[in-house]
Design a protein around this motif. Structure first.
Motif, PDB file in Angstrom:
ATOM      1  N   LEU A  47      -3.948  10.328   0.949  1.00  0.00           N
ATOM      2  CA  LEU A  47      -4.307   9.778  -0.358  1.00  0.00           C
ATOM      3  C   LEU A  47      -3.142   9.819  -1.339  1.00  0.00           C
ATOM      4  CD1 LEU A  47      -7.852  11.366  -0.576  1.00  0.00           C
ATOM      5  CD2 LEU A  47      -7.372   8.912  -0.497  1.00  0.00           C
ATOM      6  N   ARG A  48      -2.220  10.725  -1.139  1.00  0.00           N
ATOM      7  CA  ARG A  48      -1.053  10.837  -2.025  1.00  0.00           C
ATOM      8  C   ARG A  48      -0.016   9.759  -1.725  1.00  0.00           C
ATOM      9  NH1 ARG A  48       3.796  13.530  -1.683  1.00  0.00           N
ATOM     10  NH2 ARG A  48       3.232  14.422   0.340  1.00  0.00           N
ATOM     11  N   THR A  49      -0.017   9.244  -0.524  1.00  0.00           N
ATOM     12  CA  THR A  49       1.025   8.297  -0.108  1.00  0.00           C
ATOM     13  C   THR A  49       0.526   6.873   0.109  1.00  0.00           C
ATOM     14  OG1 THR A  49       0.664   8.952   2.204  1.00  0.00           O
ATOM     15  CG2 THR A  49       2.389  10.109   0.987  1.00  0.00           C
ATOM     16  N   THR A  50      -0.740   6.622  -0.216  1.00  0.00           N
ATOM     17  CA  THR A  50      -1.337   5.320   0.088  1.00  0.00           C
ATOM     18  C   THR A  50      -2.130   4.794  -1.103  1.00  0.00           C
ATOM     19  OG1 THR A  50      -1.583   6.114   2.372  1.00  0.00           O
ATOM     20  CG2 THR A  50      -2.653   4.045   1.816  1.00  0.00           C
ATOM     21  N   MET A  51      -2.023   3.503  -1.323  1.00  0.00           N
ATOM     22  CA  MET A  51      -2.712   2.832  -2.426  1.00  0.00           C
ATOM     23  C   MET A  51      -3.731   1.829  -1.882  1.00  0.00           C
ATOM     24  SD  MET A  51      -1.185  -0.221  -4.804  1.00  0.00           S
ATOM     25  CE  MET A  51       0.316   0.624  -5.267  1.00  0.00           C
ATOM     26  N   ASP A  52      -4.871   1.715  -2.548  1.00  0.00           N
ATOM     27  CA  ASP A  52      -5.829   0.657  -2.253  1.00  0.00           C
ATOM     28  C   ASP A  52      -5.672  -0.470  -3.274  1.00  0.00           C
ATOM     29  OD1 ASP A  52      -6.889   1.737  -0.009  1.00  0.00           O
ATOM     30  OD2 ASP A  52      -8.787   2.369  -0.896  1.00  0.00           O
ATOM     31  N   VAL A  53      -6.066  -1.671  -2.856  1.00  0.00           N
ATOM     32  CA  VAL A  53      -5.950  -2.856  -3.706  1.00  0.00           C
ATOM     33  C   VAL A  53      -7.352  -3.357  -4.033  1.00  0.00           C
ATOM     34  CG1 VAL A  53      -5.088  -5.211  -3.878  1.00  0.00           C
ATOM     35  CG2 VAL A  53      -3.722  -3.457  -2.714  1.00  0.00           C
ATOM     36  N   ASP A  54      -7.620  -3.517  -5.301  1.00  0.00           N
ATOM     37  CA  ASP A  54      -8.936  -3.966  -5.744  1.00  0.00           C
ATOM     38  C   ASP A  54      -9.002  -5.483  -5.715  1.00  0.00           C
ATOM     39  OD1 ASP A  54     -11.495  -3.723  -6.685  1.00  0.00           O
ATOM     40  OD2 ASP A  54     -10.911  -3.611  -8.790  1.00  0.00           O
ATOM     41  N   CYS A  55     -10.037  -6.014  -5.085  1.00  0.00           N
ATOM     42  CA  CYS A  55     -10.227  -7.467  -5.047  1.00  0.00           C
ATOM     43  C   CYS A  55     -11.706  -7.759  -4.871  1.00  0.00           C
ATOM     44  CB  CYS A  55      -9.414  -8.097  -3.910  1.00  0.00           C
ATOM     45  SG  CYS A  55     -10.089  -7.797  -2.255  1.00  0.00           S
ATOM     46  N   PRO A  56     -12.165  -8.937  -5.255  1.00  0.00           N
ATOM     47  CA  PRO A  56     -13.579  -9.279  -5.058  1.00  0.00           C
ATOM     48  C   PRO A  56     -13.909  -9.397  -3.575  1.00  0.00           C
ATOM     49  CG  PRO A  56     -12.326 -11.184  -5.844  1.00  0.00           C
ATOM     50  CD  PRO A  56     -11.422 -10.010  -5.949  1.00  0.00           C
ATOM     51  N   SER A  92       0.801  -1.223   0.000  1.00  0.00           N
ATOM     52  CA  SER A  92       0.000   0.000   0.000  1.00  0.00           C
ATOM     53  C   SER A  92       0.835   1.277   0.000  1.00  0.00           C
ATOM     54  CB  SER A  92      -0.930   0.007   1.223  1.00  0.00           C
ATOM     55  OG  SER A  92      -1.820  -1.079   1.177  1.00  0.00           O
ATOM     56  N   HIS A  93       2.136   1.171   0.281  1.00  0.00           N
ATOM     57  CA  HIS A  93       2.942   2.384   0.423  1.00  0.00           C
ATOM     58  C   HIS A  93       4.224   2.398  -0.407  1.00  0.00           C
ATOM     59  CE1 HIS A  93       0.332   3.800   3.630  1.00  0.00           C
ATOM     60  NE2 HIS A  93       0.478   2.645   4.252  1.00  0.00           N
ATOM     61  N   PHE A  94       4.823   1.246  -0.638  1.00  0.00           N
ATOM     62  CA  PHE A  94       6.146   1.221  -1.268  1.00  0.00           C
ATOM     63  C   PHE A  94       6.157   1.870  -2.651  1.00  0.00           C
ATOM     64  CE2 PHE A  94       9.125  -2.092   0.830  1.00  0.00           C
ATOM     65  CZ  PHE A  94       8.908  -1.513   2.059  1.00  0.00           C
ATOM     66  N   ALA A  95       5.072   1.761  -3.395  1.00  0.00           N
ATOM     67  CA  ALA A  95       5.047   2.318  -4.753  1.00  0.00           C
ATOM     68  C   ALA A  95       4.570   3.764  -4.784  1.00  0.00           C
ATOM     69  CB  ALA A  95       4.152   1.469  -5.657  1.00  0.00           C
ATOM     70  N   MET A  96       4.166   4.291  -3.646  1.00  0.00           N
ATOM     71  CA  MET A  96       3.581   5.629  -3.611  1.00  0.00           C
ATOM     72  C   MET A  96       4.630   6.696  -3.339  1.00  0.00           C
ATOM     73  SD  MET A  96       0.497   4.996  -4.426  1.00  0.00           S
ATOM     74  CE  MET A  96      -0.378   6.516  -4.068  1.00  0.00           C
ATOM     75  N   SER A  97       4.212   7.929  -3.419  1.00  0.00           N
ATOM     76  CA  SER A  97       5.129   9.059  -3.321  1.00  0.00           C
ATOM     77  C   SER A  97       5.796   9.146  -1.948  1.00  0.00           C
ATOM     78  CB  SER A  97       4.381  10.366  -3.588  1.00  0.00           C
ATOM     79  OG  SER A  97       5.210  11.484  -3.374  1.00  0.00           O
ATOM     80  N   THR A  98       7.072   9.507  -1.962  1.00  0.00           N
ATOM     81  CA  THR A  98       7.804   9.804  -0.726  1.00  0.00           C
ATOM     82  C   THR A  98       8.217  11.265  -0.681  1.00  0.00           C
ATOM     83  OG1 THR A  98       9.894   9.137  -1.752  1.00  0.00           O
ATOM     84  CG2 THR A  98       8.686   7.439  -0.532  1.00  0.00           C
TER      85      THR A  98
END
Length: 569
Positions: free
Chosen positions: A473-482, A453-459
């Motif tokens: 929201l700039r530093t965190t990613m959500d993962v889409d799954c069923p 959720s964080h490694f690929a996001m902005s630092t």
């Protein structure tokens, strides 16, 4: 109530009004001052009692901490903060940079003796990183000839992704003869985020904050902060099945197969410990703490207190290389080129050396990412023991008993697991080693989920003017799954939503997602949402990009050394 209306009420009550200069003067004198709901709080006396640790508060000194406090604390805790009030502010507050992050303050007497009337003056960490001298080059004024990059398609504001990538940069280290190659990357990352996200001007950020608070009210009104105990009944049934399967297989001498069930049991328990640590189950501090310690320490061998001490800081300074312990994994991982400068961690209070070993590992970190994470649980044991043995948690106040309860829990865990299972129930050393390794490696997906959720996001650090919701929201990613896979991810697939509302029970995060998406569209903040495979691809790609930067920097230093030109150093 609007700011103007609040100012009128404060004036009518005769409450002391403190200016920005007054607050800066208090901080210069060593006092810990934060702003919450326009109240000026002097929290020196509370630091040693704070269950979330001192550093979480230190990162809010001189700042409007209203949104961070509301997100992470119960109503009762917020009510008790009134006892630390020493006055109020008028108008819109302009944040200081906290001393722990490099902020420097002068008292009124020092200001009076100086020609400069500003009580506070210091650049943000990213600005200092961009403008200070490097180990290889001296800084000179940047020019178009100093470096060049290609503007990729990703610079347009989008909705589906907010990952800031520097993979499109085309920099030639041999052309940056009097400027740090890495400084160019730092500045470019900042420029990418400034281009992609809403303006940092006061009016824009204030509008985002007001709409975020309205969203918070809507979330509360729709009952999304209320826990569904039926959902936890299902969780308990799952835990019971996994632990029962482990015992059944162990009894029938299927040692390695039983270790798989035990690892899955630990993997699932972590989600409930996470909920309890955020008071997301009963909303009661003491009740959720007891639940969390039983789950984490007694059954899992990990310290809940250490996790809260670490995690609260992470929620406040998310993805800051100098301050966020959740991305400080040197010498094994560097998710930003800024780690090449041997940064000092304000959390660990030590320098994260970019030494020979780190330089080697970081260049290959994209290949080592998954193998290293399979051993991640062993590092959590170490961090838990250090926290408990050294007594790093509060020794007084409402959390004084946590350490001792956790120590009992640790003794219980190592008795039933270490002695009862590993030593007494497994017949030989080789099988014991295999059992321990397999059971711990099975928990690796948890570590993947945490870092995903964080490694690929902005630092990049955009400074003190960025609002809490935009930074999260700039530093965190959500993962889409069923939805049927939610139990595997345990709510960690909704980290962006969780960072906005940490105390929402995880079973309500999917329902909250639609509201957050509407909010993001309204305020123009990109919402990063990736599938699990694509998200992993982004993380590995980011690790590979930083590894490539490490190789380029090494080449640059080598060429300069061969020429005997060290830029004046």
């Amino acid at each position: 109530m609007t700011a103007t209306a609040q100012d009128r009420v404060s004036h009518q009550r005769g409450e002391k009004v403190l200016s920005r200069q007054d607050v800066g003067d208090l901080i210069a004198r060593g006092q810990r001052i934060i702003i919450v709901d326009r109240n000026v709080l002097k929290v020196d006396a509370w630091l040693k009692y704070h269950p979330g640790g001192e550093k979480a508060i230190m990162h809010m000194i001189g700042r409007d901490a209203t949104d961070e406090v509301n997100a992470l604390h119960s109503f009762e805790a917020r009510r008790l903060m009134g006892s630390f009030r020493i006055g109020q502010i008028q108008g819109q507050w302009k944040n200081f940079l906290p001393p722990i992050q490099g902020g420097q303050f002068r008292s009124k007497e020092e200001v009076d003796m100086s020609e400069d009337e500003e009580i506070f003056e210091v650049a943000s960490p990213s600005e200092r990183s961009s403008l200070s001298g490097s180990p290889v080059f001296d800084y000179t004024e940047m020019s178009d000839e100093s470096f060049r990059w290609r503007r990729g398609e990703g610079r347009e504001k989008g909705y589906s992704s907010s990952i800031s990538s520097v993979s499109s940069i085309d920099l030639d280290p041999l052309d940056t003869t009097k400027m740090s190659y890495m400084d160019a990357y730092t500045q470019h990352e900042i420029d990418l985020d400034i281009d992609k996200y809403p303006s940092l001007d006061a009016n824009t950020q204030s509008d985002i904050v007001q709409k975020y608070r309205a969203l918070q009210d809507r979330v509360r009104n729709e009952g999304l902060f209320e826990c569904s105990y039926r959902s936890y009944l299902i969780e308990i049934c799952r835990y019971t099945f996994l632990f029962g399967a482990f015992l059944f297989l162990l009894k029938h001498d299927y040692y390695l197969t039983s270790s798989l069930s035990l690892g899955a049991f630990w993997h699932q328990l972590a989600f409930t410990a996470h909920d309890a640590g955020h008071m997301g189950i009963t909303q009661s501090f003491h009740t959720d703490t007891v639940v969390g310690i039983i789950v984490s320490d007694f059954l899992g061998g990990l310290s809940l207190g250490w996790w809260k001490h670490n995690h609260n800081v992470h929620h406040i300074v998310t993805n800051s290389p100098e301050h966020d312990p959740d991305i400080e994994h040197m010498p094994f991982f560097a998710i930003s080129h800024r780690f090449f400068a041997s940064l000092r961690s304000s959390y660990y209070e030590r320098v994260m050396h970019y030494d020979i070993f780190a330089r080697f590992v970081v260049r290959y970190q994209r290949y080592l990412y998954y193998p290293i994470l399979t051993l991640g649980r062993f590092n959590l044991y170490r961090l838990s023991w250090v926290y408990l043995i050294l007594g790093q948690g509060p020794k007084q106040g409402p959390a004084w008993w946590h350490r001792w309860f956790e120590i009992v829990g640790q003794a219980f865990f190592w008795t039933w697991f270490g002695y009862g299972i590993v030593y007494r129930s497994i017949p030989n050393t080789s099988t014991r080693i295999a059992f321990v390794l397999i059971s711990h490696m099975v928990t690796a997906p948890l570590h993947v989920q945490i870092t995903l959720s964080h490694f690929a996001m902005s630092t990049a650090d955009l400074g003190v003017d960025e609002s809490f919701p935009q930074k999260m929201l700039r530093t965190t990613m959500d993962v889409d799954c069923p939805a049927w896979l939610d139990f595997v991810h345990g709510g960690l697939q909704f980290q962006a939503i969780h960072h906005l509302f940490p105390r929402i029970p995880r079973h309500n995060l999917r329902r909250t997602q639609k509201l957050v998406q509407e909010f993001c569209k309204e305020v123009g903040i990109p919402y990063a949402l990736y599938g699990f495979v694509d998200g992993n691809r982004e993380v590995v790609g980011k690790l590979g990009e930083v590894g490539r930067q490490a190789a380029i920097l090494a080449r640059c230093q080598s060429v300069m050394a061969e020429k005997g030109d060290f830029g004046g150093h």
